[in-house]
Design a protein around this motif. Sequence first.
Motif, PDB file in Angstrom:
ATOM      1  N   ASP A  31     116.122  62.140 110.730  1.00  0.00           N
ATOM      2  CA  ASP A  31     117.246  62.161 109.792  1.00  0.00           C
ATOM      3  C   ASP A  31     117.695  63.563 109.419  1.00  0.00           C
ATOM      4  O   ASP A  31     118.660  63.724 108.671  1.00  0.00           O
ATOM      5  CB  ASP A  31     116.881  61.387 108.520  1.00  0.00           C
ATOM      6  N   PHE A  32     117.002  64.581 109.904  1.00  0.00           N
ATOM      7  CA  PHE A  32     117.346  65.966 109.574  1.00  0.00           C
ATOM      8  C   PHE A  32     118.072  66.634 110.731  1.00  0.00           C
ATOM      9  O   PHE A  32     117.769  66.394 111.898  1.00  0.00           O
ATOM     10  CB  PHE A  32     116.092  66.771 109.218  1.00  0.00           C
ATOM     11  N   VAL A  33     119.025  67.504 110.388  1.00  0.00           N
ATOM     12  CA  VAL A  33     119.770  68.281 111.371  1.00  0.00           C
ATOM     13  C   VAL A  33     119.597  69.746 111.008  1.00  0.00           C
ATOM     14  O   VAL A  33     119.869  70.147 109.864  1.00  0.00           O
ATOM     15  CB  VAL A  33     121.260  67.895 111.392  1.00  0.00           C
ATOM     16  N   TYR A  34     119.136  70.526 111.962  1.00  0.00           N
ATOM     17  CA  TYR A  34     118.898  71.955 111.774  1.00  0.00           C
ATOM     18  C   TYR A  34     119.970  72.720 112.537  1.00  0.00           C
ATOM     19  O   TYR A  34     120.159  72.506 113.739  1.00  0.00           O
ATOM     20  CB  TYR A  34     117.509  72.333 112.304  1.00  0.00           C
ATOM     21  N   ILE A  35     120.663  73.611 111.837  1.00  0.00           N
ATOM     22  CA  ILE A  35     121.725  74.415 112.441  1.00  0.00           C
ATOM     23  C   ILE A  35     121.210  75.839 112.590  1.00  0.00           C
ATOM     24  O   ILE A  35     120.740  76.452 111.620  1.00  0.00           O
ATOM     25  CB  ILE A  35     123.000  74.406 111.570  1.00  0.00           C
ATOM     26  N   VAL A  76     124.537  68.893 103.778  1.00  0.00           N
ATOM     27  CA  VAL A  76     123.636  70.052 103.757  1.00  0.00           C
ATOM     28  C   VAL A  76     122.742  69.999 102.522  1.00  0.00           C
ATOM     29  O   VAL A  76     123.222  69.838 101.397  1.00  0.00           O
ATOM     30  CB  VAL A  76     124.439  71.368 103.809  1.00  0.00           C
ATOM     31  N   VAL A  77     121.422  70.153 102.752  1.00  0.00           N
ATOM     32  CA  VAL A  77     120.456  70.136 101.656  1.00  0.00           C
ATOM     33  C   VAL A  77     119.799  71.493 101.417  1.00  0.00           C
ATOM     34  O   VAL A  77     119.281  71.750 100.338  1.00  0.00           O
ATOM     35  CB  VAL A  77     119.366  69.055 101.871  1.00  0.00           C
ATOM     36  N   HIS A  99     133.131  76.502  99.004  1.00  0.00           N
ATOM     37  CA  HIS A  99     132.855  75.474 100.006  1.00  0.00           C
ATOM     38  C   HIS A  99     131.770  74.481  99.589  1.00  0.00           C
ATOM     39  O   HIS A  99     131.709  73.379 100.143  1.00  0.00           O
ATOM     40  CB  HIS A  99     132.461  76.136 101.331  1.00  0.00           C
ATOM     41  N   PHE A 100     130.925  74.860  98.644  1.00  0.00           N
ATOM     42  CA  PHE A 100     129.791  74.002  98.287  1.00  0.00           C
ATOM     43  C   PHE A 100     129.793  73.516  96.841  1.00  0.00           C
ATOM     44  O   PHE A 100     128.851  72.847  96.422  1.00  0.00           O
ATOM     45  CB  PHE A 100     128.470  74.747  98.543  1.00  0.00           C
ATOM     46  N   ILE A 101     130.832  73.809  96.060  1.00  0.00           N
ATOM     47  CA  ILE A 101     130.826  73.472  94.632  1.00  0.00           C
ATOM     48  C   ILE A 101     130.668  71.967  94.384  1.00  0.00           C
ATOM     49  O   ILE A 101     129.998  71.561  93.433  1.00  0.00           O
ATOM     50  CB  ILE A 101     132.079  74.033  93.908  1.00  0.00           C
ATOM     51  N   GLU A 102     131.247  71.132  95.229  1.00  0.00           N
ATOM     52  CA  GLU A 102     131.180  69.679  95.026  1.00  0.00           C
ATOM     53  C   GLU A 102     129.828  69.078  95.417  1.00  0.00           C
ATOM     54  O   GLU A 102     129.505  67.970  95.002  1.00  0.00           O
ATOM     55  CB  GLU A 102     132.294  68.984  95.825  1.00  0.00           C
ATOM     56  N   HIS A 103     129.067  69.772  96.242  1.00  0.00           N
ATOM     57  CA  HIS A 103     127.795  69.246  96.756  1.00  0.00           C
ATOM     58  C   HIS A 103     126.830  70.405  96.971  1.00  0.00           C
ATOM     59  O   HIS A 103     126.472  70.738  98.099  1.00  0.00           O
ATOM     60  CB  HIS A 103     128.019  68.465  98.057  1.00  0.00           C
ATOM     61  N   ASP A 123     122.033  79.902 108.075  1.00  0.00           N
ATOM     62  CA  ASP A 123     121.584  78.698 108.761  1.00  0.00           C
ATOM     63  C   ASP A 123     121.449  77.598 107.727  1.00  0.00           C
ATOM     64  O   ASP A 123     121.343  77.875 106.531  1.00  0.00           O
ATOM     65  CB  ASP A 123     120.310  78.920 109.582  1.00  0.00           C
ATOM     66  N   VAL A 124     121.516  76.347 108.178  1.00  0.00           N
ATOM     67  CA  VAL A 124     121.455  75.233 107.235  1.00  0.00           C
ATOM     68  C   VAL A 124     120.585  74.109 107.781  1.00  0.00           C
ATOM     69  O   VAL A 124     120.374  73.993 108.996  1.00  0.00           O
ATOM     70  CB  VAL A 124     122.860  74.665 106.893  1.00  0.00           C
ATOM     71  N   ILE A 125     120.125  73.293 106.846  1.00  0.00           N
ATOM     72  CA  ILE A 125     119.449  72.039 107.164  1.00  0.00           C
ATOM     73  C   ILE A 125     120.247  70.940 106.482  1.00  0.00           C
ATOM     74  O   ILE A 125     120.559  71.031 105.283  1.00  0.00           O
ATOM     75  CB  ILE A 125     117.992  72.026 106.653  1.00  0.00           C
ATOM     76  N   ALA A 126     120.601  69.929 107.260  1.00  0.00           N
ATOM     77  CA  ALA A 126     121.342  68.789 106.723  1.00  0.00           C
ATOM     78  C   ALA A 126     120.463  67.543 106.813  1.00  0.00           C
ATOM     79  O   ALA A 126     119.547  67.474 107.636  1.00  0.00           O
ATOM     80  CB  ALA A 126     122.634  68.589 107.511  1.00  0.00           C
ATOM     81  N   TRP A 127     120.774  66.590 105.972  1.00  0.00           N
ATOM     82  CA  TRP A 127     120.080  65.308 105.997  1.00  0.00           C
ATOM     83  C   TRP A 127     121.124  64.216 106.104  1.00  0.00           C
ATOM     84  O   TRP A 127     122.014  64.095 105.249  1.00  0.00           O
ATOM     85  CB  TRP A 127     119.244  65.106 104.736  1.00  0.00           C
TER      86      TRP A 127
END
Length: 133
Positions: A31-35, A76-77, A99-103, A123-127
């Motif tokens: 369930d995780f996505v690594y960029i 993105v988490v 870009h990230f104020i809402e989440h 870099d980011v990690i998304a779930w």
Amino acid sequence: MSNPALRRFDTADAQAGGQKRPFAKAVRAGDFVYISGQVPTVDGEVVTGGIVAQTEQVIVNVKAALALAECDLSDVVKVNCWLDDARDFSSFNAVFEKHFIEHPPTRSTVQSPLMVDAKVEIDVIAWKPVATD
């Protein structure tokens, strides 16, 4: 032997001069996505301009990499940020917030010399749970 829960998306774009880079843009692991770390490049060249222009381009590149795994910024988490110059923090933060104020994700930001003539890398990690049919 390949693992069906692990999926790699596109190798990184070629850098200036066409030299290939040996890593994936994105990897889904369950369930995780690594960029991979994104720098402010277009067609392998660092964009001109200061921290604002470069941060905007990095966000564009992050969004494109996330899209490979059918994700977006709202998924993105965790975000890791590197700034070449700590004096750029406030300007960088203003772009990031837009870009990230809402989440808002969790985030770490450090100062570090970068490998190219870039002022920022992210870099980011998304779930995003894998869709089951």
